[in-house]
Every structure is written in C-alpha cells, then in structure tokens.
Design a protein around this motif. Structure first.
Motif, short mmCIF file in Angstrom:
data_model
loop_
_atom_site.label_atom_id
_atom_site.label_comp_id
_atom_site.label_asym_id
_atom_site.label_seq_id
_atom_site.Cartn_x
_atom_site.Cartn_y
_atom_site.Cartn_z
N PRO A 63 0.82 -1.22 0.00
CA PRO A 63 0.00 0.00 0.00
C PRO A 63 0.85 1.27 0.00
O PRO A 63 1.81 1.39 0.76
CB PRO A 63 -0.81 -0.11 1.29
N TYR A 68 -6.13 -6.09 -12.85
CA TYR A 68 -6.07 -4.75 -13.44
C TYR A 68 -6.42 -4.75 -14.93
O TYR A 68 -6.50 -3.69 -15.55
CB TYR A 68 -4.69 -4.14 -13.20
N LYS A 112 -3.29 2.53 -1.50
CA LYS A 112 -3.52 1.77 -2.72
C LYS A 112 -2.23 1.05 -3.12
O LYS A 112 -1.14 1.57 -2.87
CB LYS A 112 -3.96 2.68 -3.86
N GLU A 131 -0.73 0.58 -8.76
CA GLU A 131 -1.79 1.44 -9.27
C GLU A 131 -1.26 2.83 -9.60
O GLU A 131 -1.71 3.46 -10.57
CB GLU A 131 -2.93 1.52 -8.26
N SER A 132 -0.30 3.31 -8.82
CA SER A 132 0.32 4.60 -9.14
C SER A 132 1.10 4.51 -10.43
O SER A 132 1.06 5.42 -11.27
CB SER A 132 1.23 5.04 -7.99
#
Length: 204
Positions: A29, A64, A33, A37-38
């Motif tokens: 995380p 994803y 998140k 994801e970043s």
C-alpha cells in the motif's frame, strides 16, 4: 514524431523484494492503494497499452485487466528478463519500461525519451536523474527501446550476463537527464516507503 499509440508500457513487478522482507512490492500500500496502481495511472496516458511483468501474485495483477507475463528465465533473473518477455509480447514499434515501485514516475517520460531516441537515431534511451549537488545517476530500468532489440537481448542473456548497463553498451543508446530526482524515488525498505509518502501527500 513517435506517438503514444506506437508505445507499449511494461511495468516491472517481477523482483524478490528482499529488502522489504520478500513482500510483493507492487502490492504494497502507498497512500492506501497498491504501488502498482500509481505506476499504471502515470504510465497509461503515455502509452497505447500496458503489460505487467510479474513472477507471483499473478491473479492479483491480472485483476487490473492487462496481460501478466512471467519471466522465461528461472530464479528472478532481474530486469533484463522482464525486458525480454515484454519485447516478445510488444505489438508496437517501441517498448517503455518502468518499475512498479516508483509511484512518482515522470508524466513526460515517454515524450522526452522518444524525442531523444529520434533526434540521435538511437535504439534505446534510458533515464537519468540529477541530484541537487549536480551529480547525475543512471535510472536504467526506465527506458524506451525499439522492439527490434529482441534478438540482441536474447543473445546477450544466452551468455549468462544479466548486467543491464553492459547490454546498453552493445547498443546505440543514450540517456535523458530529468532535473527532479524525486520522480525516480523508489521503495526498497519500509523506511523509504514512509519517506516517499511524506513527500507526496496527494499522488496522482
């Protein structure tokens, strides 16, 4: 001019993450998140499609919606193994690579490296960062390469060499220096993760 439609993005999430206790770094995380994801959100506008190179947590990464590719070489062989499988599945003229643990990666990464590649007729361009003291550091896992380099890379790997800079020296390669070193900050330890969250309270 090379456009985003001609570039496939490859996110490298295939390492052991030994300094993080072996945790799958892409799923750690960051501001609540998973790190990957970043990477996806910053890379997606710069490319036509994304591939993910991972050697575990395949189902989680597949959520994803992008192809998840495992190394073809054993024992977590490093970024060149990821480059190789990425090139084999790249359907565009260029492949742009980025690690999963650098959530602040430049939003102009592809644009700047594509300009350098075209200007100097290069086969591969990698990023470098300039520190406040003026020192320049290579960031070799951030690179843009022609998809025609598959044979060159496979021949290099067949010799048992995994050193990324040695392969670069066999190519017409160059670098782009980015002035803000924070964009390449990555997460190797829990302390680095905490520090990165402190300097980026509102990541995009």
């Amino acid at each position: 001019m090379i456009t985003s439609a001609q570039i496939t993005g490859l996110i490298l999430a295939g390492g052991r993450a030994q300094r993080m206790g072996g945790i799958d770094k892409g799923l750690i995380p960051f501001h609540g998140k998973p790190l990957i994801e970043s990477a996806i959100s910053r890379l997606k506008p710069q490319v036509s499609t994304i591939l993910i190179n991972a050697n575990r947590s395949i189902t989680k990464y597949a959520c994803y919606g992008y192809p998840v590719l495992m190394d073809e070489t054993p024992d977590f062989s490093g970024p060149l193994a990821g480059f190789s499988i990425g090139l084999k599945h790249c359907k565009t003229p260029y492949l742009l690579t980025s690690p999963c643990d650098s959530p602040l990666l430049p939003i102009d990464l592809a644009h700047n490296m594509a300009a350098e590649l075209e200007k100097n007729n290069l086969e591969l361009v990698f990023a470098s960062s300039k520190e406040d003291d003026g020192k320049v550091w290579a960031q070799p896992v951030f690179c843009l390469m022609k998809n025609s380099l598959q044979d060159s890379l496979d021949a290099f790997l067949s010799k048992g060499d995994l050193k990324i800079d040695r392969w670069f020296k066999e190519l017409r390669s160059g670098t782009v220096v980015f002035e803000n070193p924070q964009v390449f900050a990555n997460v190797n330890t829990p302390d680095e993760l905490a520090a990165l969250e402190r300097i980026s309270p509102c990541p995009t």
